[in-house]
Design a protein around this motif. Structure first.
Motif, PDB file in Angstrom:
ATOM      1  N   THR A 196       5.006   0.876 -11.744  1.00 14.33           N
ATOM      2  CA  THR A 196       3.482   1.207 -12.229  1.00 14.33           C
ATOM      3  C   THR A 196       2.639   2.184 -11.121  1.00 14.33           C
ATOM      4  OG1 THR A 196       3.137  -1.139 -13.022  1.00 14.33           O
ATOM      5  CG2 THR A 196       1.323  -0.242 -12.436  1.00 14.33           C
ATOM      6  N   VAL A 197       3.120   1.996  -9.918  1.00 15.70           N
ATOM      7  CA  VAL A 197       2.484   2.880  -8.837  1.00 15.70           C
ATOM      8  C   VAL A 197       3.258   4.198  -8.638  1.00 15.70           C
ATOM      9  CG1 VAL A 197       1.656   0.826  -7.748  1.00 15.70           C
ATOM     10  CG2 VAL A 197       3.874   1.719  -6.995  1.00 15.70           C
ATOM     11  N   GLY A 198       3.975   4.442  -9.574  1.00 12.46           N
ATOM     12  CA  GLY A 198       4.729   5.789  -9.558  1.00 12.46           C
ATOM     13  C   GLY A 198       5.718   6.003  -8.760  1.00 12.46           C
TER      14      GLY A 198
ATOM     15  N   ARG B 289       0.905  -1.184   0.137  1.00 11.94           N
ATOM     16  CA  ARG B 289      -0.074  -0.030   0.098  1.00 11.94           C
ATOM     17  C   ARG B 289       0.907   1.345  -0.143  1.00 11.94           C
ATOM     18  NH1 ARG B 289      -4.831  -1.822   4.316  1.00 11.94           N
ATOM     19  NH2 ARG B 289      -6.090  -3.253   2.868  1.00 11.94           N
ATOM     20  N   GLY B 290       2.067   1.063   0.020  1.00 14.04           N
ATOM     21  CA  GLY B 290       3.061   2.221  -0.243  1.00 14.04           C
ATOM     22  C   GLY B 290       3.180   3.038   1.285  1.00 14.04           C
TER      23      GLY B 290
ATOM     24  N   VAL C  44      10.169  -4.835  -9.696  1.00 14.51           N
ATOM     25  CA  VAL C  44      10.634  -3.695 -10.231  1.00 14.51           C
ATOM     26  C   VAL C  44       9.252  -2.825 -11.047  1.00 14.51           C
ATOM     27  CG1 VAL C  44      12.040  -2.588 -11.714  1.00 14.51           C
ATOM     28  CG2 VAL C  44      12.989  -4.057 -10.065  1.00 14.51           C
ATOM     29  N   TRP C  45       8.655  -3.868 -11.777  1.00 15.69           N
ATOM     30  CA  TRP C  45       7.728  -3.324 -12.685  1.00 15.69           C
ATOM     31  C   TRP C  45       6.548  -2.887 -11.888  1.00 15.69           C
ATOM     32  CZ3 TRP C  45       2.626  -4.928 -12.363  1.00 15.69           C
ATOM     33  CH2 TRP C  45       1.827  -4.678 -13.431  1.00 15.69           C
ATOM     34  N   TRP C  46       6.215  -3.476 -10.762  1.00 15.07           N
ATOM     35  CA  TRP C  46       5.072  -3.106  -9.759  1.00 15.07           C
ATOM     36  C   TRP C  46       5.438  -1.510  -9.234  1.00 15.07           C
ATOM     37  CZ3 TRP C  46       0.385  -2.661  -8.131  1.00 15.07           C
ATOM     38  CH2 TRP C  46       0.248  -2.152  -6.746  1.00 15.07           C
TER      39      TRP C  46
ATOM     40  N   GLN D 141      14.202   2.396  -9.733  1.00 15.93           N
ATOM     41  CA  GLN D 141      15.473   2.382  -9.917  1.00 15.93           C
ATOM     42  C   GLN D 141      16.522   1.784  -8.882  1.00 15.93           C
ATOM     43  OE1 GLN D 141      16.828   2.773 -13.040  1.00 15.93           O
ATOM     44  NE2 GLN D 141      18.954   2.676 -12.369  1.00 15.93           N
ATOM     45  N   ARG D 142      16.299   2.289  -7.730  1.00 13.16           N
ATOM     46  CA  ARG D 142      17.211   2.013  -6.634  1.00 13.16           C
ATOM     47  C   ARG D 142      16.986   0.409  -6.552  1.00 13.16           C
ATOM     48  NH1 ARG D 142      15.100   6.541  -2.390  1.00 13.16           N
ATOM     49  NH2 ARG D 142      16.689   8.310  -3.114  1.00 13.16           N
TER      50      ARG D 142
END
Length: 569
Positions: free
Chosen positions: A553-555, A490-491, A548-550, A561-562
């Motif tokens: 996708t969520v910005g 959920r970030g 990484v793709w996820w 990149q890290r």
């Protein structure tokens, strides 16, 4: 006139005033416990249709086991011989099905000469449409158990001068051995070889009655052999270097070894110790919570006892082990008495084959052949001495005492705060699994993290259980890790880091915790920490690129990149 147990000429061995009851209490009690654990496995499963199907197979197996045992307890050894013949015929039928359906061309063989023979057979066999083929390990595991039981039918037919029956059984066994060879199932070969070794020991030992020193030497050799097998298994399973000797398992285009699967499987057991993750749920549960993959990884954990624990919880494993112990006790009591010894020897071989191959494979338990798993237990129980001295009142007393002990033990366990926490975390894991995986379908949902961000997926019940677990035991690894995974999805990275670090402090060897922590550290900019954590886990099955793709996708492009840098990509 006193009836001799096992003499088919004396009828049932029971009468209206006989103290022999239809069933012994312990097999019924233990079987009932196993069925209850399977029902709990149905309740816990996110796919109830699949779970009910597997429950039906377990129930059929238990019913067959008790039915065979009942026949033996009533002294009907002729019926037991007929069951042995049916096992030989069933083995031949499984062998024929394997011969007509297995795709050697689509499966890379382990032994070139056998693979070449299989390819030749595939080209020359008739084309018969079937709904699905049979896995080589399933066929091999089934045959390793059924062939020794088929020898019961052979011995019975020969001893009763039923030459036609004996010939049919012998031909079925020969065909079954040929097919077992063609399956290239090393676990089945190993199990049957161990079973035949034990059978040879049991067959030779009575002949050394007048040679006590030789008999003692044989016993010591047999004991040393059994201990050596257990020690070697433990060393290989616990050593990353030796684990390669177990062989790697093909999963898609990658490989993983059994010891790695077992370690991950033990982590799943820690998440669902009381209920299991649910019957038939292993593949997606392991992929989602053990591998961080968005698609199925592997259908089972290549260890029968671990697989039962994952799907039915620790109680399910204990009940199954109790059945095995009771079967061995019953079989050895019959062997020592000298009655029906020619039946005891092949049944012992079948039981040993079940246990030994179960150490390195699942095969039967994860297939439609599951009922076969219970056949040698039924034969062993049938050969044990019937309860001549146990009257119905004593049976009831024994059953009630056993139930009372189990209930009291469970209550004592649940009084302990850490056990209460484990139960709450278990219930939380079940709630999360059911809510997420019952709704998850790829590619409609690209990744399970998307579910946790969706307002349509309510995880409040699972979160409440996890927090209740941490209230009772702040060090509970399951509650901390699962909450950390949810917060990460959920970030909420600060909260995720707090929970995951708490989980790592308690269980630093859990690979999924290290992986998730590596992601958090990468997003927070702690690249050195992230690198050390990510390189300590297996990220070679495509999950790293998906993660990484996820984040992209969520910005979280900077975090992605890290993460890519920390992972060395």
């Amino acid at each position: 006139m006193s009836h001799q147990y096992g003499d088919p000429t004396l009828g049932d061995g029971v009468g209206p005033h006989s103290p022999v009851t239809l069933f012994r209490p312990l097999p019924l009690l233990i079987s009932g416990g196993l069925i209850i654990s399977a029902l709990i496995g149905v309740w816990a499963a996110y796919d109830r249709e699949q779970a009910w199907m597997r429950f039906s197979l377990i129930s059929i197996g238990v019913a067959l086991m008790l039915g065979i045992a009942w026949m033996g307890w009533r002294g009907r050894m002729d019926i037991l011989g007929i069951f042995g013949l049916l096992c030989a015929l069933l083995g031949a039928a499984i062998g024929a099905y394997f011969l007509l359906t297995f795709d050697w061309a689509g499966n890379q063989g382990k032994f070139a000469p056998i693979q070449a023979a299989g390819l030749w057979l595939q080209v020359h066999r008739p084309a018969i449409p079937v709904p699905e083929d049979i896995n080589a390990n399933v066929a091999g595991s089934s045959l390793a158990i059924l062939l020794p039981l088929g020898a019961v039918g052979l011995f019975w037919g020969w001893s009763r001068d039923k030459r036609t029956v004996a010939i049919i059984a012998a031909l079925s066994l020969l065909f079954g051995f040929l097919i077992l060879f063609l399956t290239q199932s090393r676990a089945a070969w190993l199990g049957l070889a161990a079973g035949l070794a034990v059978a040879l020991y049991l067959a030779v030992r009575p002949g050394l009655e007048n040679f006590p020193r030789r008999r003692l030497l044989l016993d010591l050799v047999a004991l040393a052999g059994g201990l050596l097998v257990l020690v070697l298994f433990w060393l290989v399973a616990s050593s990353p270097t030796l684990a390669e000797s177990l062989g790697s398992i093909g999963v898609g285009v990658s490989l993983t070894n059994r010891a790695e699967l077992w370690r991950d499987g033990m982590n799943l057991v820690a998440d669902y110790p009381f209920t299991g993750s649910g019957l038939g749920s292993t593949m997606m549960v392991y992929s989602t919570y053990g591998r961080l993959l968005h698609v199925g990884f592997i259908t089972h954990m290549h260890n029968l006892f671990l697989q039962i624990t994952i799907e039915q919880g620790i109680p399910g494993l204990l009940f199954f082990l109790l059945l095995l112990v009771l079967a061995w006790w019953s079989l050895l009591s019959a062997y020592r008495s000298g009655e029906n010894r020619c039946f005891c020897v092949p049944v012992a071989a079948s039981l040993v084959a079940l246990v030994v191959q179960g150490l390195v494979d699942v095969g039967i338990y994860a297939s439609y052949a599951l009922p076969v798993l219970f056949l040698p237990i039924g034969f062993a129980l049938a050969l044990g001495q019937p309860p001549r001295v146990l009257r119905r009142s004593k049976n009831v007393t024994l059953a009630l005492t056993s139930v009372s002990i189990i209930v009291v033990a469970m209550c004592v366990v649940l009084i302990v705060p850490s056990s209460q926490a484990a139960l709450q975390a278990n219930l939380g894991a079940v709630a999360q699994t059911q809510r997420e995986l019952s709704a998850y379908s790829w590619p409609e949902w690209p990744i399970q993290d998307a579910l946790r961000r969706s307002p349509d997926i309510d995880l409040s019940a699972a979160i409440a259980r996890y927090k209740a677990a941490l209230d009772r035991d702040p060090k509970n690894a399951t509650g901390n890790r699962r909450l950390g995974q949810i917060e990460l999805s959920r970030g909420r990275y600060e909260a995720a880091r707090w929970y995951l670090e708490a989980a790592y402090a308690t269980s630093p060897r859990q690979s999924v915790t290290r992986h998730l922590l590596g992601e958090v550290y990468a997003i927070d900019g702690d690249l050195d920490l992230a690198t050390s954590f990510l390189r300590s886990v297996d990220i070679g099955h495509g999950q790293f690129q998906t993660r990484v793709w996820w984040y992209e996708t969520v910005g979280e492009t900077e975090g992605a990149q890290r993460l890519r840098e920390a992972g060395g990509f």
